[in-house]
Design a protein around this motif. Sequence first.
Motif, PDB file in Angstrom:
ATOM      1  N   ARG A 289      20.511 -22.778  12.603  1.00 32.77           N
ATOM      2  CA  ARG A 289      20.218 -24.199  12.844  1.00 32.77           C
ATOM      3  C   ARG A 289      18.800 -24.394  13.345  1.00 32.77           C
ATOM      4  O   ARG A 289      18.202 -25.448  13.156  1.00 32.77           O
ATOM      5  CB  ARG A 289      21.227 -24.785  13.833  1.00 32.77           C
ATOM      6  CG  ARG A 289      22.618 -24.978  13.223  1.00 32.77           C
ATOM      7  CD  ARG A 289      23.611 -25.511  14.237  1.00 32.77           C
ATOM      8  NE  ARG A 289      23.226 -26.807  14.728  1.00 32.77           N
ATOM      9  CZ  ARG A 289      23.245 -27.154  16.012  1.00 32.77           C
ATOM     10  NH1 ARG A 289      23.590 -26.262  16.938  1.00 32.77           N
ATOM     11  NH2 ARG A 289      22.902 -28.371  16.391  1.00 32.77           N
TER      12      ARG A 289
ATOM     13  N   ARG B  66      22.164 -25.851   7.693  1.00 31.78           N
ATOM     14  CA  ARG B  66      23.353 -26.596   8.084  1.00 31.78           C
ATOM     15  C   ARG B  66      24.500 -25.609   8.263  1.00 31.78           C
ATOM     16  O   ARG B  66      24.785 -24.804   7.391  1.00 31.78           O
ATOM     17  CB  ARG B  66      23.704 -27.643   7.026  1.00 31.78           C
ATOM     18  CG  ARG B  66      22.644 -28.724   6.869  1.00 31.78           C
ATOM     19  CD  ARG B  66      23.135 -29.845   5.963  1.00 31.78           C
ATOM     20  NE  ARG B  66      22.131 -30.868   5.795  1.00 31.78           N
ATOM     21  CZ  ARG B  66      21.283 -30.914   4.765  1.00 31.78           C
ATOM     22  NH1 ARG B  66      21.351 -29.994   3.833  1.00 31.78           N
ATOM     23  NH2 ARG B  66      20.391 -31.870   4.668  1.00 31.78           N
TER      24      ARG B  66
ATOM     25  N   ALA C  74      30.256 -34.117  15.669  1.00 29.11           N
ATOM     26  CA  ALA C  74      29.167 -34.320  14.706  1.00 29.11           C
ATOM     27  C   ALA C  74      28.866 -33.044  13.925  1.00 29.11           C
ATOM     28  O   ALA C  74      28.304 -33.099  12.839  1.00 29.11           O
ATOM     29  CB  ALA C  74      27.908 -34.782  15.440  1.00 29.11           C
TER      30      ALA C  74
ATOM     31  N   PRO D 101      28.728 -30.927   3.488  1.00 31.35           N
ATOM     32  CA  PRO D 101      28.193 -31.957   4.389  1.00 31.35           C
ATOM     33  C   PRO D 101      26.670 -31.961   4.365  1.00 31.35           C
ATOM     34  O   PRO D 101      26.029 -30.921   4.191  1.00 31.35           O
ATOM     35  CB  PRO D 101      28.727 -31.533   5.764  1.00 31.35           C
ATOM     36  CG  PRO D 101      28.959 -30.063   5.635  1.00 31.35           C
ATOM     37  CD  PRO D 101      29.385 -29.835   4.218  1.00 31.35           C
ATOM     38  N   THR D 102      26.091 -33.139   4.531  1.00 28.77           N
ATOM     39  CA  THR D 102      24.625 -33.266   4.475  1.00 28.77           C
ATOM     40  C   THR D 102      24.029 -33.848   5.744  1.00 28.77           C
ATOM     41  O   THR D 102      22.809 -33.968   5.849  1.00 28.77           O
ATOM     42  CB  THR D 102      24.228 -34.172   3.291  1.00 28.77           C
ATOM     43  OG1 THR D 102      24.834 -35.462   3.455  1.00 28.77           O
ATOM     44  CG2 THR D 102      24.667 -33.567   1.967  1.00 28.77           C
ATOM     45  N   ASP D 103      24.868 -34.205   6.703  1.00 30.98           N
ATOM     46  CA  ASP D 103      24.359 -34.923   7.874  1.00 30.98           C
ATOM     47  C   ASP D 103      24.594 -34.168   9.177  1.00 30.98           C
ATOM     48  O   ASP D 103      24.697 -34.773  10.248  1.00 30.98           O
ATOM     49  CB  ASP D 103      25.005 -36.305   7.961  1.00 30.98           C
ATOM     50  CG  ASP D 103      26.533 -36.228   7.990  1.00 30.98           C
ATOM     51  OD1 ASP D 103      27.073 -35.114   7.808  1.00 30.98           O
ATOM     52  OD2 ASP D 103      27.172 -37.271   8.199  1.00 30.98           O
ATOM     53  N   LEU D 104      24.665 -32.847   9.120  1.00 29.49           N
ATOM     54  CA  LEU D 104      24.864 -32.078  10.340  1.00 29.49           C
ATOM     55  C   LEU D 104      23.571 -32.029  11.134  1.00 29.49           C
ATOM     56  O   LEU D 104      22.505 -31.719  10.600  1.00 29.49           O
ATOM     57  CB  LEU D 104      25.309 -30.645  10.000  1.00 29.49           C
ATOM     58  CG  LEU D 104      26.625 -30.527   9.236  1.00 29.49           C
ATOM     59  CD1 LEU D 104      26.878 -29.076   8.846  1.00 29.49           C
ATOM     60  CD2 LEU D 104      27.777 -31.060  10.061  1.00 29.49           C
ATOM     61  N   PRO D 105      23.618 -32.326  12.431  1.00 32.62           N
ATOM     62  CA  PRO D 105      22.378 -32.359  13.221  1.00 32.62           C
ATOM     63  C   PRO D 105      21.786 -30.968  13.426  1.00 32.62           C
ATOM     64  O   PRO D 105      22.500 -29.960  13.431  1.00 32.62           O
ATOM     65  CB  PRO D 105      22.830 -32.955  14.557  1.00 32.62           C
ATOM     66  CG  PRO D 105      24.296 -32.677  14.624  1.00 32.62           C
ATOM     67  CD  PRO D 105      24.796 -32.715  13.210  1.00 32.62           C
TER      68      PRO D 105
END
Length: 774
Positions: A247, A252, A283, A296-300
């Motif tokens: 990360r 991701r 999240a 998924p494309t929006d993992l912080p």
Amino acid sequence: MTDRPAFDRRAFLAALGSAGLGSLAGCSALGGDSTETASTAAPTASVDAEVARDLAARFAPTLYFDADETWFPTDPRSYASDRDGETVVDGFDAFDGYHATQGETDERAPEPTVFYNVVRYDDSSLTAVQYWFYSVFDQFTTNFHWHDWEVLHVFVDTADDEPVPQLYVASSHSRSVPNNEFLDPDPARPPRVLSELGSHSSALSLNDRADRFQRLPAGGTFADITNRAFDRIEDAAEIPIAYGLPRDEGARLPYVVPELDGAPVYEDERLPSVTRDSLVSEALTVRSFDALSSPPTDLPARSTGLVFGPETADDDRDADTDADADTDADIEYALVPAGEVEHITEFTGPQLSFEFAVPGFVEDAIASHLTTTSTPWSQPRYADPAADITDPTHRSALAERYDVVDEPSALNTLFVRVTEAVTDADAPDGEGVTTRESGVESVLLLESDPEAAPTFGGLGVLRDVPAGEHRLTVNGAGSAPHSETVRVGDAGSGSESASETDSSSGDAETLTTAGVDGEIPLVARESATKVEVDADGTDRDLTALALEDDFAGRLYDAPLSGPDAVYVHRGGAYTVEVRDSDDEIGAFRVNPDPSASAAGDDSESDSGSASASIPSVRIDEPRTGKASLATFLADIAAETAAAVAAVDERDGGDNDNSDDSDDSGTSGDSSSTATSNGATQTATSDGQANAVRGLAQALESVAEAANRAAERAEAGERGRADESLDTVASRLERVAERLAEARGELPGSLSRATDRRLEQARRRSEQARAADTL
């Protein structure tokens, strides 16, 4: 401190120059008992308590945690109990007790503690300082367990008054993957450890970017690892192979909620103090890998949270050192001798399982795998820290300096690069795919090993794999699973075709690549079609299965023994190939329905999985030999003829821009033929066919000749079948001529598709003529 020269990877590799592979950090259980690394030649002994304390304080690390971290290093003695006369730490007691303490005291990190163990090698100036970090729980992507021990090894030379660090080894605590390591660190800077969220896997931070992991030198500073690259693999030749901190590098990495007895662990009545908020943030969490229809494309991204430093930092560290002078610790941890907890005989708790989808014939199997636990002091690396050096270049360097360290031993290593299959913009709609770098990390599992290993930057490495045949499965969140058989040869004894052996340092090491040239493409579930191949009932012993797309080329190639299944992107056009024990080949055309789809959203089926709605294509009793290959030639020729004819139909059956060539396109066959979609194409009244129509007719004539070859092969007429195949070959040359004439009249994507299919048809035509089996 003095600026350190920028790290030169090529110079480093040239200087060490010995055989060996890189390293990867993982995230599974305590491990350490099931597989031992190379042992050292000399025994170790304990160190005087005062000397040990001084060394431990001198190199005590600063610990950087993720902003979402819940479980910090603590003292397991607070949760110990007596069981049949032995001291144990129960998983429920530790997990619930830790969160109960958090609630009662409002402290995020109750009893922050780091344990140290110092051993020296007999008749040597080499000493190892170990720092052990205990957390009450581990939650990762498909690996989680009660209790979690991580370790940092600091190898120092104590020949002089001032100990000099030789090597840092930040352990991933998964024995199937190597560790993050750094050779010859700066003596003036104690190590920093970057702890991975949830799993607490340890990365190193040694340059001026204190709270970030840096794989390569950049911005005038050096890298945080000195692991070598896989120079023998083009895709990895420039990348130091270590897990690092995904990360932190922009990867991701989705997490999964652990379950116990079929329910989320926080719902268990034995854990009243544990809530959903006790786990990794929602999240970053997915319900399960197979409940999503796409990755998924929006993992912080990772962000730094609490920073831990030793209580003795001000008193015991040399004032001249540059030990994170610009970083104040948020929390000070107690530095405690590990001997004070060695009386704990066991860390207990019901085994938490993680599920792995394995592509099977007809439906997917779900394989459940268990993690394992053990106490650090029962592991070989506790008394012999050199057993945990996993980068052979580093072990070779220490072996050259100290007789007590052995050279690297032979082992087998498995390498993969996981990518993503998507539609190819250069291909006609629904007729070609390509692969690209995956935006989400995946997880690898060998059926022979209950511990899964994550990829980093799409790369996956499994080391010390036993020789033999293994089933490798790759799972990714929102992706259809991939599974294949991999044959791994004995290290140093030769290898399979997918392996290479390096013995430049005298200790051979076998590197096996899975997939096709090391690449395994995954497919989003919403875009997937499963190709099922039923090898039962055939009269041949089928040994291999391969699959290739017109544009992406070969995507799957693995041994075959019984029914098998492969997921493909529905936007491709595929050739499935089987091979038998006599090296005879069979080929089959597969064109998934581009309009078919799996779950259109992230909704779940009754089984809780999006896989239930994935369409499938089935090949029953695949055969090898002339008839199979001739039928394939007929199919691909008719398919391409229909696509070309459709262009002529859209143009109203006339193309004023084409060359007027005197050619019926049938090479002696009827000048009026039917295409596969029912449209009839005839030569113009004056014998002149336009270029597009001529190409379609040439392809149709190939299909006719190939069908005749298949019929004659089925009837056992070898000579006549070969005559028809000779006709196919000559007509394919005619197709090439007509394609050259029509190229300017065809859409660019169809022109490129026809090129690729023509090339494949020529190859299959040669195979058909050479086949002994009818």
